[in-house]
Motif scaffolding. Sequence first.
Motif, PDB file in Angstrom:
ATOM      1  N   CYS A 141       0.854  -1.202   0.000  1.00  0.00           N
ATOM      2  CA  CYS A 141       0.000   0.000   0.000  1.00  0.00           C
ATOM      3  C   CYS A 141       0.882   1.241   0.000  1.00  0.00           C
ATOM      4  O   CYS A 141       2.028   1.203   0.483  1.00  0.00           O
ATOM      5  CB  CYS A 141      -0.872   0.058   1.249  1.00  0.00           C
ATOM      6  N   VAL A 196      -3.465   5.648   2.209  1.00  0.00           N
ATOM      7  CA  VAL A 196      -4.262   4.955   3.222  1.00  0.00           C
ATOM      8  C   VAL A 196      -4.560   5.889   4.388  1.00  0.00           C
ATOM      9  O   VAL A 196      -5.705   5.992   4.861  1.00  0.00           O
ATOM     10  CB  VAL A 196      -3.541   3.690   3.722  1.00  0.00           C
ATOM     11  N   PHE A 209      -7.454  -2.307   2.460  1.00  0.00           N
ATOM     12  CA  PHE A 209      -6.588  -1.481   1.619  1.00  0.00           C
ATOM     13  C   PHE A 209      -5.431  -2.319   1.095  1.00  0.00           C
ATOM     14  O   PHE A 209      -4.701  -2.942   1.882  1.00  0.00           O
ATOM     15  CB  PHE A 209      -6.035  -0.302   2.424  1.00  0.00           C
ATOM     16  N   ASN A 223      -2.768  -2.554  -2.792  1.00  0.00           N
ATOM     17  CA  ASN A 223      -2.572  -2.339  -4.221  1.00  0.00           C
ATOM     18  C   ASN A 223      -2.892  -3.593  -5.017  1.00  0.00           C
ATOM     19  O   ASN A 223      -3.007  -3.542  -6.240  1.00  0.00           O
ATOM     20  CB  ASN A 223      -1.125  -1.907  -4.498  1.00  0.00           C
ATOM     21  N   ASN A 248     -10.241  -0.099  -0.484  1.00  0.00           N
ATOM     22  CA  ASN A 248      -9.412   1.085  -0.720  1.00  0.00           C
ATOM     23  C   ASN A 248     -10.132   2.419  -0.533  1.00  0.00           C
ATOM     24  O   ASN A 248      -9.810   3.405  -1.202  1.00  0.00           O
ATOM     25  CB  ASN A 248      -8.779   1.012  -2.115  1.00  0.00           C
ATOM     26  N   ASP A 249     -11.084   2.458   0.350  1.00  0.00           N
ATOM     27  CA  ASP A 249     -11.727   3.721   0.730  1.00  0.00           C
ATOM     28  C   ASP A 249     -12.502   3.510   2.012  1.00  0.00           C
ATOM     29  O   ASP A 249     -12.567   2.395   2.555  1.00  0.00           O
ATOM     30  CB  ASP A 249     -12.639   4.231  -0.384  1.00  0.00           C
TER      31      ASP A 249
END
Length: 431
Positions: A186, A191, A330, A332, A352-353
């Motif tokens: 990440c 983050v 979170f 990638n 990722n949010d």
Amino acid sequence: MDPFADTLQRLREAFDSGCTRPAEFRAAQLKGLSRFLQENKQLLQEALAQDLHKATQLDSAFIRKEPFGLVLVIAPWNYPLNLSLEPLVGALAAGNCVVLKPSEVSKSTEKVLAEVLPRYLDQSCFAVVLGGPQETGQLLEHKFDYIFFTGSPRVGKIVMAAAAKHLTPVTLELGGKNPCYVDDNCDPQTVANRVAFFRYFNSGQTCVAPDYILCSPEMQARLLPALQSAITRFYGEDPQSSPDLGRIISEKNFQRLRGLLSCGHVAIGGQTDESDRYIAPTVLVGVQETEPVMQEEIFGPILPIMNVRSLDEAVEFIRRREKPLALYAFSNSSQVVKRVLAQTSSGGFCGNDGFMHMTVASLPFGGVGASGMGSYHGKFSFDTFSHHRACLLRRPGLEKVYALRYPPHTPRNLRVLLAAMETRSCSCALL
């Protein structure tokens, strides 16, 4: 003397009269609700500021969505306007009569809802009732046709027990501890920006806020300075003076939250001001699973970090606890996010949010297990407050065809019936 008997009788009589069923009436109610918001924007803003600084070929088969009848909406204090009006819109659109019970904790918003909102709706079909736990308990002794409750699991159990006495269906929008898994793969600042924004929004008094972070010790070391950077950019060097950071709703909640600051070690923040009910955006490290901050929903600007050695350990940690209202992951790597989604259960999920999933009107919002039951938002609100009545209208003729189903069940008749069932996409319409 029962203070609610007359009001509830009036509303039930209005519903029984059928006045809420025409689409025109429902539209008028919603327009009145819209005018209330438009004409009292400043008043509401001031109040909020004070409180929180699916047919067969020969038949006609259909689902008829009908109103339940008399609905009770019990709203919370943390978003006292939104969480009163969102379910109210669904209940009115579905054609119900509604009793709205706003929270007594958010006193200013409660006052506006009680004194102003009824002027915009048909008061024979809508009422606001006031009071605290004692009055709410007395209200729950009455029979309703549906109850919608937003609040804590503890009170949710009380509401459900009261509803069970009358076999009243319920929607329970409860809270819980929402996990946030942060993978080593990440960007820590991205983050941190997103987690800090959603954790400290409304001073953390949000049921879907990330409640704790699960990450490796290595990611924690990278995340802490990024969190400090995000907090400073959002709220300045002195967050207490920031106009964008709210306050704790009450002295009772302030004292509860201040007690949680003794868990683990304060890595960021930790400052408090009792006179202002202020608690700084705080990050705790070194916390243990057995400590209070990891046992109860925080509902404040405190973010504990728990260390895990792997994704497997994080998933196992989440799975052995009660199902949360929301869960965040979170990474990638889309495979990591998808694995967390596939191997856990929660009311909602966002990769990722933060809690943006609840802002999408085409998605239902609600909990599962200890975090609640039922859902709403958008069309789901209308469906929640409607009884889905299964209907089939059959022609009175064609009796020779339908007679195949009557006894005695000869081998020939059974073969015909079996063939009918095998060639139709649905169950046999002759039965």
